[in-house]
Design an enzyme around this catalytic site. Structure first.
Site, PDB file in Angstrom:
ATOM      1  N   GLU A 327       0.709  -1.242  -0.409  1.00  0.00           N
ATOM      2  CA  GLU A 327      -0.208   0.092   0.145  1.00  0.00           C
ATOM      3  C   GLU A 327       0.724   0.878   0.639  1.00  0.00           C
ATOM      4  O   GLU A 327       0.364   2.121  -0.876  1.00  0.00           O
ATOM      5  CB  GLU A 327      -0.912  -0.239   1.186  1.00  0.00           C
ATOM      6  CG  GLU A 327      -2.092   1.356   1.424  1.00  0.00           C
ATOM      7  CD  GLU A 327      -1.388   2.200   1.604  1.00  0.00           C
ATOM      8  OE1 GLU A 327      -1.862   3.637   2.080  1.00  0.00           O
ATOM      9  OE2 GLU A 327      -0.405   2.179   2.860  1.00  0.00           O
ATOM     10  N   GLU A 328       1.801   1.427   0.679  1.00  0.00           N
ATOM     11  CA  GLU A 328       3.011   2.805   1.377  1.00  0.00           C
ATOM     12  C   GLU A 328       3.187   3.154  -0.652  1.00  0.00           C
ATOM     13  O   GLU A 328       3.289   3.894  -0.404  1.00  0.00           O
ATOM     14  CB  GLU A 328       3.487   2.104   2.179  1.00  0.00           C
ATOM     15  CG  GLU A 328       3.214   1.568   3.727  1.00  0.00           C
ATOM     16  CD  GLU A 328       2.752   2.956   4.066  1.00  0.00           C
ATOM     17  OE1 GLU A 328       2.715   4.280   3.921  1.00  0.00           O
ATOM     18  OE2 GLU A 328       2.032   3.155   5.315  1.00  0.00           O
TER      19      GLU A 328
HETATM   20 ZN   LIG Z   1      -0.726   3.344   6.071  1.00  0.00          ZN
END
Ligand SMILES: [Zn+2]
Length: 468
Positions: A327-328
């Site tokens: 996600e990051e």
């Molecule tokens: Zn996060």
């Protein structure tokens, strides 16, 4: 109008009357099971021990790293231990990067060291480092407007402060400096980019985070300064003499490699192909242990599913917990998930993600067709006693959920108090001691109400028209 009806008549009669009217999809019985789950969560849920296990036994887990691989194994094992019916992974492809060192030092006019960290996927300096003059900008827009002659050969310094808010809305106005600063500095021939950390603390830690690197022809080193060091540099610049800084940065870009979305399900008893998706992201930045971002979210959604799995019967439809990978570094796991499951999106009744730390939930947002606000109203009957107020209908459902929402999937958003979230976000200080076990119990209580009722209710939520 329907509420008095529900309270005056027996459960079954009320449920029949209500479903005939197509107005209140949740029966008295559904609501009372949800209430039991909620109260059980408040008394005895233990999301804390899950985030404790993740931070102690795995720790930092940047996408595609050895820590990430350990996290993927940890998540599968933990889901099995918690009683999920089905646990599996789906492989994704991620760009990979290793952080080396980042040293910065003012060489003139007032020599002293500065505390910095590389932004995600930053290149290093040439061997021996670089020394260049600082040119300051109030924000990324000012850097974009500046003539190249003002920037060329210098270190562009974006010095914009972030405002502290409960909603985290101070993040949006400053994050552009982190995500777009390097690209703009590089295009104008800068030697490097430095930004005031995107954060609300005054600790001597810098905040890392992702930046846009795609198609940047000649990337330059990109660093964040801790807030006190940004103050120091600002005060030196105010004295009117040129300020020179030496940077010595080493990082390593690796080949793309595999990571995984880890998925666990509580299989529906009547319509298993219909799915409520709840999630969090499994990856973290590398400098802390990712307790708040997003170990707490991982723990909350896993514990929510465990409580539902303990019921004497499975809910009507499937509850799917997705722990997204990468996600990051740009919602990589959720984008690849939605891409790979295009033909099943219509079966996803709604989506929601926990990814805003470990504070108490104070607001319930939705993204529902207007004809289905009745469901949110019914959920609110059980959420309000937890100190939660009804918010707006503009929820993205969380970062990874937004990829589903962009395709019309409805969303729920249980909004946490983020007042101190950006003190720790993406720093070495994102560690377990910031997580309050009592707050996590309140989180699980709210999540279990929302998740159980969405998997159990009659009918579906339809689709929400997208804005484009
Ligand atoms: Zn996060």
């Amino acid at each position: 109008m329907l509420k008095p009806l529900l309270s005056l008549t027996g459960g079954l009669v009320a449920a029949l009357a209500v479903s005939a009217l197509h107005a209140a999809p949740l029966s008295d019985e559904d609501l009372s099971v949800a209430e039991v789950l909620r109260d059980r969560a408040l008394e005895s849920s233990d999301a804390y021990s899950i985030v404790e296990s993740l931070t102690v036994e795995v720790g930092p887990r940047p996408a595609g790293s050895a820590g990430d691989r350990r996290a993927v194994a940890w998540a599968q094992e933990k889901m099995k231990e918690l009683g999920f019916d089905r646990v599996y992974t789906e492989q994704i492809e991620v760009p990979r990067w290793n952080r080396g060192h980042a040293h910065a030092r003012v060489t003139a006019p007032f020599p002293q060291p500065l505390v910095v960290t590389s932004l995600g996927y930053s290149v290093g300096t040439p061997e021996g480092g670089i020394t260049a003059e600082i040119v300051e900008f109030p924000d990324v827009e000012a850097l974009m407007k500046a003539p190249a002659s003002k920037v060329k050969g210098k270190i562009a310094f974006i010095n914009k402060r972030m405002e502290r808010t409960r909603t985290g809305e101070g993040y949006g106005p400053v994050v552009g400096g982190r995500s777009q600063g390097m690209r703009n500095a590089a295009e104008k021939g800068a030697a490097a980019l430095m930004i005031r950390s995107v954060g609300t603390d005054s600790d001597r830690f810098a905040h890392t985070g992702m930046m846009s690197i795609k198609d940047v022809e000649s990337p330059v080193p990109a660093l964040a300064l801790s807030a006190p060091d940004a103050n120091l540099l600002e005060a030196m610049l105010e004295r009117g003499k040129p300020v020179e800084v030496k940077l010595d940065v080493h990082n390593q870009r690796l080949e793309d490699g595999p990571s995984f979305n880890v998925i666990g399900e509580i299989t529906g008893r009547e319509n298993p192909e219909e799915v409520m998706v709840i999630g969090a992201h499994l990856d973290s930045w590398d400098e802390g242990t990712g307790a708040l971002d997003d170990g707490a979210g991982v723990a909350v959604v896993m514990e929510t599913a465990r409580l539902i799995a303990e019921l004497p019967q499975r809910p009507r439809r499937t509850l799917r917990v997705i722990l997204y990978g990468a996600e990051e570094i740009g919602l990589v796991g959720s984008k690849q998930y939605v891409e790979a499951h295009q033909d099943e999106l219509d079966n996803i009744i709604a989506v929601s993600e926990s990814d805003f730390g470990a504070g108490k939930i104070w607001r319930f947002d939705t993204r529902l067709p207007e004809t289905r606000f009745d469901i949110a109203d019914q959920m609110m009957q059980l959420l309000a006693p937890l100190g939660i107020e009804r918010g707006n209908n503009k929820s993205s459902g969380g970062p990874d959920s937004s990829v589903f929402v962009a395709q019309g999937v409805p969303a729920f958003g249980l909004y946490q108090d983020g007042t101190d979230y950006f003190d720790y976000h993406h720093t070495p200080n994102d560690t377990l001691d910031k997580v309050d076990p009592e707050n996590l119990k309140q989180n699980v209580a709210a999540w279990v109400v929302m998740s159980f009722l969405a998997t159990e209710m009659e009918g579906d939520l339809g689709r929400v028209p997208t804005e484009h």
